[in-house]
Design a protein around this motif. Structure first.
Motif, short mmCIF file in Angstrom:
data_model
loop_
_atom_site.label_atom_id
_atom_site.label_comp_id
_atom_site.label_asym_id
_atom_site.label_seq_id
_atom_site.Cartn_x
_atom_site.Cartn_y
_atom_site.Cartn_z
N UNK A 697 8.43 11.39 -3.13
CA UNK A 697 8.01 12.34 -2.37
C UNK A 697 7.04 13.16 -2.85
N UNK A 698 6.95 13.46 -4.01
CA UNK A 698 5.86 13.82 -4.91
C UNK A 698 4.46 13.24 -4.43
N UNK A 699 4.48 12.12 -4.22
CA UNK A 699 3.23 11.24 -3.87
C UNK A 699 2.92 11.59 -2.50
N UNK A 700 3.75 11.85 -1.45
CA UNK A 700 3.44 11.96 -0.27
C UNK A 700 2.17 12.75 0.09
N UNK A 701 2.00 14.09 -0.38
CA UNK A 701 0.77 14.75 -0.01
C UNK A 701 -0.35 14.33 -0.45
N UNK A 702 -0.51 13.33 -1.76
CA UNK A 702 -1.52 13.06 -2.31
C UNK A 702 -2.00 11.61 -1.30
N UNK A 703 -0.87 10.90 -1.05
CA UNK A 703 -1.28 9.70 -0.07
C UNK A 703 -1.62 10.33 1.17
N UNK A 704 -1.14 11.44 1.68
CA UNK A 704 -1.43 11.68 3.13
C UNK A 704 -2.75 12.64 3.12
N UNK A 705 -3.06 13.27 2.40
CA UNK A 705 -4.32 14.28 2.38
C UNK A 705 -5.30 13.86 1.16
N UNK A 706 -5.18 12.99 0.34
CA UNK A 706 -6.13 12.77 -0.41
C UNK A 706 -6.71 11.49 -0.47
N UNK A 707 -6.56 10.69 0.51
CA UNK A 707 -6.91 9.30 0.87
C UNK A 707 -6.49 8.40 -0.44
N UNK A 708 -5.34 8.56 -0.98
CA UNK A 708 -5.10 7.42 -1.94
C UNK A 708 -3.84 6.83 -1.79
N UNK A 709 -3.98 5.38 -1.44
CA UNK A 709 -2.93 4.60 -0.95
C UNK A 709 -2.19 4.05 -2.25
N UNK A 710 -0.88 3.73 -1.80
CA UNK A 710 -0.05 3.29 -2.88
C UNK A 710 -0.36 1.55 -2.70
N UNK A 711 -0.70 0.89 -4.00
CA UNK A 711 -0.89 -0.37 -3.75
C UNK A 711 0.27 -1.22 -3.25
N UNK A 712 0.36 -1.85 -2.20
CA UNK A 712 1.50 -2.47 -1.76
C UNK A 712 2.09 -3.61 -2.44
N UNK A 713 1.12 -4.57 -2.84
CA UNK A 713 1.45 -5.93 -3.25
C UNK A 713 2.18 -5.85 -4.48
N UNK A 714 1.82 -4.59 -5.22
CA UNK A 714 2.38 -4.50 -6.67
C UNK A 714 3.49 -3.56 -6.93
N UNK A 715 3.38 -2.38 -5.88
CA UNK A 715 4.54 -1.51 -5.95
C UNK A 715 5.49 -1.31 -4.87
N UNK A 716 5.01 -1.16 -3.80
CA UNK A 716 5.80 -0.89 -2.69
C UNK A 716 6.61 -1.97 -1.99
N UNK A 717 5.84 -3.32 -1.97
CA UNK A 717 6.45 -4.56 -1.20
C UNK A 717 7.52 -4.94 -2.24
N UNK A 718 7.50 -4.68 -3.67
CA UNK A 718 8.45 -5.18 -4.56
C UNK A 718 9.89 -4.43 -4.23
N UNK A 719 9.54 -2.84 -3.98
CA UNK A 719 10.59 -1.98 -3.66
C UNK A 719 11.43 -2.57 -2.59
N UNK A 720 10.66 -2.97 -1.46
CA UNK A 720 11.30 -3.51 -0.23
C UNK A 720 12.06 -5.04 -0.33
N UNK A 721 11.28 -5.71 -1.20
CA UNK A 721 11.92 -7.04 -1.49
C UNK A 721 13.36 -6.80 -2.29
N UNK A 722 13.24 -5.80 -3.01
CA UNK A 722 14.46 -5.59 -3.98
C UNK A 722 15.53 -5.01 -3.07
N UNK A 723 15.25 -4.27 -1.99
CA UNK A 723 16.21 -3.81 -1.03
C UNK A 723 16.91 -4.86 -0.05
N UNK A 724 16.01 -5.77 0.19
CA UNK A 724 16.33 -7.02 0.91
C UNK A 724 17.26 -7.91 0.32
N UNK A 725 16.85 -8.13 -1.26
CA UNK A 725 17.81 -8.83 -2.05
C UNK A 725 19.20 -8.16 -2.00
N UNK A 726 19.25 -6.79 -2.29
CA UNK A 726 20.59 -6.16 -2.43
C UNK A 726 21.24 -6.21 -1.10
#
Length: 891
Positions: A697-726
């Protein structure tokens, strides 16, 4: 074992083969010449030349390297160290296009203009001056003012003068083209969202448009390039292969038509993070001045096999614990080895990202923190995959006590002995009628040698204890009644008093909660297990007899069942069960050795059970229901109970962690592992989920307005994979082990997710406090519904996560950065546990919580669509209307 080793080697071989199959290799036109010009920024913006010798040597080293690649360099400023470039460039035969940076700062603009004029006058290798760089595009000068500056410079130097602007600015302002000696057009298809395959064609189309619009005018493509890393912009995807192929294609075709061009840029500029995730990565050399790709031959990743080796090594390392599994099956080994090698591939991806990107302090900290949080997430996912493999494909439980299975009773000669059991029933402000049912069930036990000690503690109101005292007298001498006031140590204090009143010849202590109605065969079936002198404890599961009170209670009961039918069965195989304070039988000698009931935690039962195991006693578990209690009355009570369990669990971690060190207790490695992963899987997973959600949540304004994206392959996709495993773990385990219907299973999943915030709060409380008071779980119908909404903070966080996801999607509508969409999806997934709590809190106070509502709705629906005839009441004389009989289907 040979089969398992063969499986591990086969999976590793397949993993290696996949790296070979997916190795990227692309063809591109060869370029063996020298580039006409590249952009060069020797220093970070705002640099002050304090040590001219050191700065000059740095520039000299750069230009010496670039002199083998290009014939000229383009500058963007004439101050801040750039003024050192022209004379040094002359040493290597390099031409220089001098730049004057123009913005809204009039004083700086003046310094830039004067310096550019001086450089052009005193350096014969200066071949042009560019006054301003995308100044009109940024809106920092009016066109008339910019033209005036251009005219001023033209009147002061003897080289061509222009300004650098995006190609469409030239088409929109032909008067600008008339004021310059040549058109310096920036054509960067990446920023327009074109793919790397479209980029060169698009650049040539635009170049031709400029030639058509300004016939006879010299046209220079002053910027063309492609980033080697960063986020996508619509169809434009950066990457090392995309950069290499695009630039080689462009240069080949530009040379073929005689185009004048400048490649942006010479060297990666890590300080250009203000241009978003792609800003630092436009160089043909990296920040270490090493070539990022070859200009001839196939385009390949030179470090690819190093990454593959790293992935294989990590995969093999993560696979080694499989060799310790007793009698692992082929399928079990295959699943675990595949997961381990998947983690190896992810580790290689992380290493590649870390070594291939530049980080400022903030981004390095964020990435490091993210990876640290992902480590326990990965361990939890692996533990769940292991449990899926064990239950679905592993050997059947060997230590589980099965109802009806032969258990050798204790004998003395030819006579079967019945060790004396002392059953302790602690009670604190419990409804008398409920407690009477519990005692009546105890009196019906089919076991000849037991006593029952009932202790009511800290309950001064006679209405609660007097009926129980009278009932114990009526049940006979086996039942001992104690009314103790001012008891210290919560439930443990009461149980210590009960131990003092226990018969001296009692060998086994039984514990049941005040709401539990036990089956007559409880002791008859389980006491014989103690014939093995090594057994210190036998645990039976909890269950509940009021799951049909409401839909909420129905799903609660399904959620409880998962723990007792899945986790406890698996932990029992490692002699590492969790003692949960009711339906429990403990050898008195084991209890004495463990120090008895301790009052320094609010989960005294689990605390004692772990101490028994630490002293080397065997424990056993049965998943047969020998008793049924009552569910918490309300959702508030359900959450308070879970908070008490989690807080007590954290107290136990703090109390016992030293005993998990080598040689500190008689715990086996498997027991240490089960308890550690169990705590991590429960306390850690819930707390981690909340922490990561809040950080995101803290990162949302940074990503939305500072043109900084979260690297998906190493951070966000593992979170999704963990949810799928759960999710897969929950569904698979319930279908294989828990005898519930799909609807109850879905409800159990919602109930399990709904306490994430509650558990995380308990862990936070455990970090900052030593003791919280014991809170009784309201059961038996005495509790009142709170007027407060029981999921307020969950609603706040859940809504904020959804709003954050919406903000990301809306602000990303033009850029269409895939990583941002993935991040938004992660926020939605992370909102589900919080929204689950909101859903249950709303359900509790609605008609939807009543089974009668669903039955009546089903009947009405069937009548409306004609599947059931409409039943009309018959009027009978001298009688009330009689409705047709309804036989609802059992729920």
């Amino acid at each position: 074992m040979r089969a398992v080793v063969a499986v591990l080697l086969c999976v590793a071989a397949v993993h290696a083969a996949l790296w070979g199959v997916f190795r990227e290799k692309q063809e591109a036109p060869n370029f063996k010449g020298i580039l006409p010009s590249v952009s060069y920024a020797p220093f970070e913006r705002g640099h002050i030349v304090a040590d001219s010798i050191a700065d000059s040597e740095k520039v000299r080293a750069d230009l010496k390297k670039l002199s083998t690649l290009t014939r000229a360099v383009r500058l963007y400023s004439s101050t801040e160290g750039s003024e050192l470039v022209p004379p040094i460039a002359a040493e290597f035969g390099l031409k220089v296009t001098v730049g004057a940076w123009i913005d809204k700062n009039a004083d700086r603009n003046e310094r830039e203009i004067l310096s550019a004029i001086e450089l052009a006058k005193h350096n014969g290798n200066v071949n042009g001056v560019v006054v301003g760089n995308e100044t009109l595009y940024r809106g920092e000068q009016k066109i008339d003012d910019l033209i005036a500056l251009i005219q001023r410079v033209k009147g002061s130097v003897n080289v061509p003068v222009t300004t650098g602007e995006i190609w469409n600015i030239w088409l929109e302002h032909p008067e600008l083209a008339s004021s310059v000696d040549f058109i310096a057009a920036h054509i960067l298809p990446y920023w327009e969202g074109f793919s790397d395959k479209q980029a060169v064609d698009q650049a040539l189309i635009i170049y031709q448009k400029l030639r058509d619009a300004f016939p006879g005018k010299r046209i220079v493509v002053a910027e063309f390039g492609w980033p080697s890393a960063g986020y996508n912009l619509q169809s434009a995807t950066p990457g090392p292969f995309q950069q290499a192929v695009t630039l080689r294609n462009f240069v080949s075709r530009a040379e073929a038509i005689g185009m004048e061009y400048n490649i942006v840029e010479a060297i990666d500029q890590p300080w250009k993070y203000f241009e978003g995730g792609v800003g630092p990565y436009w160089g043909i050399l990296n920040a270490a001045r090493e070539p990022k790709f070859a200009w001839s031959g196939p385009v390949v990743d030179e470090a690819y096999w190093k990454l593959a080796t790293l992935a294989l090594l990590v995969g093999l390392l993560m696979s080694l614990p499989i060799l310790r599994l007793p009698d692992a099956t082929v399928m079990q080994s295959l699943i675990l080895a595949t997961a381990a090698n998947g983690i190896g591939a992810w580790a290689a991806t992380v290493f590649s990202y870390w070594t291939g990107h530049y980080f400022v302090l903030g981004s390095a900290f964020a990435l490091t923190l993210g990876l640290i949080l992902l480590v326990p997430l990965v361990l939890i996912a692996m533990a769940r995959i292991e449990e899926i493999a064990a239950v679905a494909f592993g050997r059947k439980p060997l230590r589980l006590i099965i109802k009806g299975a032969a258990v050798a009773p204790a004998t003395m000669g030819e006579t079967v002995t019945f060790p004396k059991v002392s059953i302790h029933v602690p009670a604190y402000f419990e409804p008398p009628e409920m407690l009477k049912q519990t005692l009546d069930a105890v009196s019906r036990l089919d076991y000849p040698n037991f006593e029952c000690v009932v202790i009511i503690n800290n309950t001064p109101d006679p209405e609660f204890w007097q009926p129980i005292q009278d009932h114990c007298r009526a049940l006979g001498e086996r039942f001992k009644f104690i009314n103790a006031e001012k008891v210290q140590g919560f439930k443990a204090g009461a149980l210590r008093i009960a131990m003092d009143r226990t018969a001296v010849d009692a060998e086994i202590i039984g514990i049941i909660d005040a709401d539990y109605v036990v089956q007559p065969d409880w002791l008859k079936d389980l006491v014989p297990v103690f014939a093995d002198a090594r057994v210190g404890l036998v645990q039976a599961p909890q269950d509940h007899r009021d799951g049909d009170r409401s839909l909420m209670h129905y799903i609660m009961n399904g959620e409880y069942a998962g723990f007792f039918d899945i986790g406890m069965v698996q932990r029992n195989e490692a002699n590492a069960i969790i003692v949960h304070g009711t339906m429990c039988l403990i050898r008195r000698a084991a209890m004495d050795m463990a120090g008895g009931w301790a009052g320094d935690t609010i989960c005294e039962d689990t605390d004692l059970g772990l101490a028994v195991i630490e002293h080397g006693w065997l424990t056993h578990y049965t998943n047969h229901r020998y008793g049924h209690g009552l569910l918490p009355d309300t959702y508030e009570a359900f959450k308070k109970q879970r908070h008490r369990w989690a807080y007590g669990g954290f107290q136990i971690v703090k109390k016992h962690w030293r005993r998990f060190l080598p040689g500190a207790s008689r715990l086996t490695p498997d027991q240490r592992r089960e308890f550690t992963l169990g705590w991590l899987n429960w306390l850690g997973a819930e707390s981690l989920g909340v922490l990561v959600a809040i950080l995101n949540l803290i990162w949302v304004p940074i990503v939305a307005f500072a043109d900084i994206a979260i690297p998906d392959k190493i951070l966000t996709l593992p979170i999704i994979a963990s949810f799928v495993v759960s999710l897969l773990h929950f569904v698979t385990m319930y279908r294989l082990r828990v005898p519930v219907k799909w609807g109850q299973m879905l409800g159990a999943m919602i109930a399990a997710m709904s306490v994430q915030w509650t558990v995380s709060r308990a862990v936070a409380n455990g970090l900052i406090t030593e003791h919280l008071p014991f809170t009784r779980t309201s059961k038996g119908g005495l509790s009142r519904m709170s007027i407060e909404f029981q999921a307020f903070w969950e609603a706040v966080i859940g809504v904020l996560l959804l709003v954050g996801a919406a903000v990301l999607v809306v602000t990303n509508n033009f850029k269409q950065v895939l990583e941002i969409y993935v991040f938004a999806g992660v926020l939605v997934l992370q909102s589900l546990p919080f929204l689950s709590a909101v859903a249950i809190a709303i359900l509790e106070n609605s008609r939807l919580n009543e089974f009668s509502f669903w039955r009546n709705s089903a009947i009405r629906t069937a009548e409306l669509i004609g599947l059931r005839p409409v039943a009309l009441p018959e009027v009978v004389r001298n009688s009330q209307p009689v409705a047709s009989e309804i036989h609802p289907e059992a729920s």
